[in-house]
Design an enzyme around this catalytic site. Structure first.
Site, PDB file in Angstrom:
ATOM      1  N   CYS A  43       0.845  -1.204   0.000  1.00 58.09           N
ATOM      2  CA  CYS A  43       0.000   0.000   0.000  1.00 58.09           C
ATOM      3  C   CYS A  43       0.881   1.256   0.000  1.00 58.09           C
ATOM      4  CB  CYS A  43      -0.954  -0.058   1.193  1.00 58.09           C
ATOM      5  SG  CYS A  43      -2.423   0.948   1.000  1.00 58.09           S
ATOM      6  N   HIS A  70      -3.448  -5.909   0.797  1.00 58.64           N
ATOM      7  CA  HIS A  70      -2.811  -6.156   2.098  1.00 58.64           C
ATOM      8  C   HIS A  70      -2.781  -7.640   2.471  1.00 58.64           C
ATOM      9  CE1 HIS A  70      -2.641  -1.965   3.632  1.00 58.64           C
ATOM     10  NE2 HIS A  70      -3.656  -1.771   2.811  1.00 58.64           N
ATOM     11  N   GLU A 121      -1.095  -8.876   4.772  1.00 59.61           N
ATOM     12  CA  GLU A 121      -1.002  -8.979   6.235  1.00 59.61           C
ATOM     13  C   GLU A 121      -2.373  -8.907   6.898  1.00 59.61           C
ATOM     14  OE1 GLU A 121      -0.753  -6.279   4.581  1.00 59.61           O
ATOM     15  OE2 GLU A 121      -0.995  -4.460   5.784  1.00 59.61           O
TER      16      GLU A 121
END
Lengths: 729, 220
Positions: free
Chosen positions: B84, B192, B194
């Site tokens: 990002c 993302h 994560e």
């Protein structure tokens, strides 16, 4: 205009100031009284009634009166939360108004030492066929999103409501929720003569001067000229301030912390000193300003954002300055705690103002205004039989699903980062959001709610419903409601009829929250939400927090599997007054608000949360706006699992489908558990019956053997999903 | 394997990246923006709004002290992952080609997002199969990847496109969601991974992504 009128004070108030001081106040002093004695800061019109709230409970660690409320959730942790309005600023400058609303409420949370873990909001506008309302919605959503996203706190739930009564007065209520170890809770009580007062964060400028006074009168054409009263937000600064403050909060030498909100330095210093029963001396020449040649009174009442006031034990000033330097933030020792109980303002060595803290902070008289039952309440009669029957209920359903209030709000919430920090278990779009509490098995269930149309028809019943509906939203996720915060948005309290509705709403909230054992721990009042043309409906927004002991048990509204039984909990009555159906199809806001029975709601909630905990429930959804048929659609949409319903009723078909009777849920469960579920509800004195099963990819409803609804999920979902997006993009 | 997550003022997905690496028992630490990176095998530039991103996203961050040695680090063959805002910073650094513009609809978009794995021959994707569909959430206002035709040709020729969007949410050229440098040790992506670290939070495809990195170092 008299000099006291210029700062929004009455003649009587000015007289009291002169008596209290034994002299005429100078300009600086008068400005400070003007902002602190404004309705916005002093709650002079609401304080007496707010005392009625039940604010005590075994879990309550901090009730109203502090920056935010705090409630025990076990594991030595507390949840800290509050809701606040930013209505007037958002009407003029939607982006900045909403953004600074989020900033302000976040600071209320971390001022208590808590790390914010989630934001919520309740926003209301006029209908979107008006370009101005579209612009307001766009600006507000951008403002909330940009601020919350940048600070990195997920915005997990909320409500977006449309009604003509909000055209001139949009409402922006922002709520924030944080977590803290309960022994680390900070309170904003100034203490210890000689201790230093340190102003940290952003520089002080001329923005937002007079914001508190501006929020304390009706919006008029002239309001536009007060745009400079709207503050400007800087989320980056807020993020740094948040991290820096949390780094310091558990230090023993930090005595007290208070954020600078409405009325800036004046209110923060005065409130802290008032709570501590001491005096405070501030040297405005030490304040780091953004602009040159600012007057002492400008510095004292500036509402520049992202600032905090620390009281620190003498000798530890450097420790504070060091941390703020690391975060590239300003920090300056600007004063000290003194023992004479005055707020003394100096410019260098010269005293430029000196007023007793008690007079300034507590001198605005709490008035219990007179009230009168509004005449309009006698003109709301609705004759249900006179409503011409709709020919095709499928068409009616589509119209209701397309209504701005029912249509999917994804256009709104997809602009909010609702996942950052990776704790969001149940996302926006359901009944309540569920957010995991790190380091435990627990989760919090969070919601905001108010159907103001009901409150217009019956402020007492409507306010009860707001509390009970919030509780039902929480329960549908499997959590137990534990406490509330409220944002009371009303029109001009000087009007006796408005004041009646305000009083009724408070009584209603009190009644329901007592029964549900969800004490009021924080809140905010916003009056003067009216213009020359319109007056908002009474809008007591309820923010509620629930506790889920096992986060793995969180329940959602969506049907999970084909072949499950669909159960309707609660009774469907001949109640169409104030419904979305009545508004959308017949264009009327009439009739009685649905009746609300908090005792029954309490039993229903207890039983439902127990069944969810035992793993017997596949999905649970509260029945609210749009009635049972809309609830069924919402359960079906996400996984595109259809439902066939077969019921017998003596009600008119359309009323059965769209009635907004309270205390109801749509559940789905595996067939083998159905008997146990029904029996258990019966034991709690609550009606529950199987009305159908999940099947195919259609929504099909048969009433007394006649098929009244027969539509494919895809068709219905498309309409519901695309409406708001089509209007806005 | 050792990992470092750089924390710029304004980073806000630093914790999420740290959390997933810790969960997978990777030795991980935070690196404050004015510290220097050391010999970490994986450097993560996390999501967020570094320095407020009031200028172009990532335009200030590229001057951070923590990134002074980033080029040497890359030359040494260490891994750099920009997620990002991290991707935006990597393009500002010219460690990756192209640029990230405002989303086509001009709004921030937070949502689940299906990606097609295009290249499994990278340290970040070696446990996926080509053509796998994975769900990594997106949350960005400026994720519209732009590169000129010539640059795009290069990316394709060198097999640098790692992820493509199944339904392009932001207007990115050629549905590009993530790319690597020519050598393959620097990955920038808008989605993302994560955030996809737990079924309870909506999915765990991201674990495969980070396990790929761990597997890579086991082989090395």
């Amino acid at each position: 205009m008299n000099r006291y009128e210029k700062v929004g004070l009455t003649k009587e108030e000015y007289k009291r100031i002169v008596e209290g001081l034994n002299r005429e106040p100078n300009d600086l002093e008068l400005s400070m009284f003007g902002v602190l004695w404004s309705e916005h800061c002093s709650y002079k019109n609401s304080r007496a009634l707010l005392k009625l709230f039940n604010t005590k409970g075994e879990r309550v660690l901090q009730g109203p009166g502090e920056n935010a409320g705090a409630v025990d959730i076990g594991d030595d942790l507390a949840v800290v939360f509050k809701i606040e309005s930013h209505n007037h600023p958002s009407a003029l400058e939607p982006y900045q108004g909403a953004a600074t609303g989020v900033g302000g409420i976040l600071r209320d949370i971390f001022t208590m030492g808590a790390r914010p873990i989630a934001n919520l909001n309740s926003i209301r506008f006029g209908h979107l066929n008006d370009e101005r309302n579209k612009r307001l919605l766009k600006g507000v959503v951008n403002g909330i999103g940009n601020y919350g996203n940048s600070v990195g706190i997920p915005t997990v739930a909320g409500e977006t409501v449309f009604d003509d009564c909000y055209s001139d007065n949009p409402l922006v209520n922002a709520m924030s929720v944080g977590i803290i170890r309960k022994d680390k809770l900070k309170r904003a009580i100034a203490q210890g003569v000689g201790n230093s007062v340190i102003l940290v964060g952003h520089t002080t400028g001329r923005d937002g001067i007079g914001g508190a006074s501006f929020a304390s009168c009706n919006l008029t054409e002239e309001s536009e000229a007060m745009r400079s009263a709207v503050q400007v937000g800087d989320p980056f600064m807020e993020k740094l301030l948040l991290e820096a403050c949390l780094e310091l909060m558990d230090k023993e030498y930090v005595v007290a912390v208070q954020d600078l909100g409405a009325a800036g330095l004046t209110s923060s210093s005065c409130e802290m000193a008032l709570r501590g029963g001491c005096g405070i001396k501030i040297d405005v020449s030490k304040v780091v300003t953004r602009e040159e040649n600012m007057l002492p009174e400008e510095i004292m009442i500036s509402e520049s954002q992202e600032r905090m006031l620390f009281v620190v034990k003498k000798g530890y000033e450097e420790e504070i300055l060091k941390v703020f330097k690391k975060w590239n933030l300003n920090a300056a020792v600007i004063g000290e705690i003194i023992d004479d109980k005055n707020l003394t303002v100096t410019a260098g060595d010269k005293v430029v103002g000196c007023v007793p803290v008690e007079l300034l902070g507590d001198g605005a008289k709490a008035t219990l205004r007179s009230y009168r039952r509004p005449k309009y309440l006698d003109e709301l009669h609705l004759d249900i039989d006179s409503l011409k029957r709709v020919e095709d209920l499928n068409d009616a359903l589509i119209k209701v699903l397309k209504s701005e209030n029912i249509a999917s709000k994804e256009w709104v919430y997809r602009q909010y980062d609702y996942m950052v920090r990776t704790n969001t278990i149940v996302r926006p779009g359901g009944d309540a959001a569920v957010v995991a509490v790190e380091g435990t098995d627990k989760a919090l269930s969070l919601t905001v709610d108010c159907n103001s149309r009901y409150c217009y028809l019956d402020p007492y019943e409507g306010a009860k419903i707001a509390v009970c509906e919030a509780a039902r939203n929480i329960a549908a996720t499997g959590a137990t409601p534990i406490a509330i915060t409220d944002c009371l948005n009303f029109a001009n309290p000087e009007d006796e009829e408005v004041y009646y509705t305000f009083r009724q709403a408070i009584l209603g909230i009190t009644e329901a929250s007592k029964v549900l054992n969800t004490p009021v721990v924080s809140g905010n009042v916003s009056f003067y939400n009216e213009s020359n043309k319109t007056r908002i409906y009474p809008t007591p927004t309820i923010g509620m927090v629930g506790l889920l002991e096992d986060k793995n048990k969180a329940c959602t509204i969506d049907f999970k599997e084909l072949g499950d039984s669909v159960i309707l909990v609660g009774e469907t009555l001949n109640e169409i007054g104030g419904s979305e159906y009545l508004k959308v199809i017949y264009g009327k806001v009439l009739g009685s608000a649905p009746r609300c029975y908090p005792e029954i709601e309490k039993n229903t909630i207890e039983c439902l949360t127990k069944l969810i905990k035992e793993g017997l429930i596949q999905s649970a959804h509260d029945v609210s706006e749009g009635g049972m048929i809309v609830a069924l659609c919402e359960c079906a949409f996400k996984n595109e699992i259809g439902v066939e319903v077969n019921v017998k009723t003596s009600l008119r078909e359309d009323i059965f489908l769209f009635s907004e009777s309270q205390g109801r849920f749509i559940l789905s469960a595996k067939k083998e558990y159905v008997d146990e579920i029904i029996t258990e509800f019966k034991r709690y004195g609550v009606l529950a019956e199987v009305i159908g099963e999940t099947k195919g990819s259609k929504i099909e409803v048969n009433i007394n053997g006649t098929r009244v609804i027969d539509k494919s999920i895809c068709d219905l979902k498309r309409v519901w999903e695309e409406e708001l997006q089509c209007i806005m993009d | 394997m050792k990992a470092g997550v750089i924390v710029f003022p304004g980073s806000n997905c630093d914790i999420d990246a740290y959390k997933v690496l810790e969960k997978l028992n990777v030795e991980v630490k935070y690196i404050w923006h004015d510290e220097k990176i050391d010999d970490e095998d994986l450097i993560v530039l996390p999501g967020g709004f570094s320095y407020g991103d009031y200028l172009r996203c990532g335009a200030i961050a590229r001057f951070a002290k923590a990134l002074e040695n980033i080029n040497e680090h890359i030359e040494k063959g260490k891994l750099v992952l920009g997620i990002c805002n991290g991707f935006q910073i990597l393009t500002e650094l010219k460690a990756l080609p192209g640029a990230l513009l405002r989303n086509k609809n001009l709004n921030f978009i937070c949502s689940d997002c299906n990606l097609i794995v295009e290249n499994t021959d990278t340290p970040f994707t070696n446990l996926f199969k080509k053509g796998d569909i994975v769900n990594f959430p997106i949350a960005h206002g400026e994720g519209n990847y732009y590169i000129d035709d010539e640059g795009l040709g290069e990316l394709i020729k060198n097999n640098q496109i790692v992820f493509r969007y199944q339904n392009n949410p932001n207007g990115s050229v050629a549905d590009i969601a993530g790319i690597v440098n020519k050598r393959g040790n620097v990955l920038g992506m808008m989605p993302h991974p994560e955030r996809a670290q737990d079924k309870l939070l909506g999915g765990e495809d991201g674990l495969v992504f980070f396990k790929s990195v761990i597997a890579y170092f086991k082989e090395v």
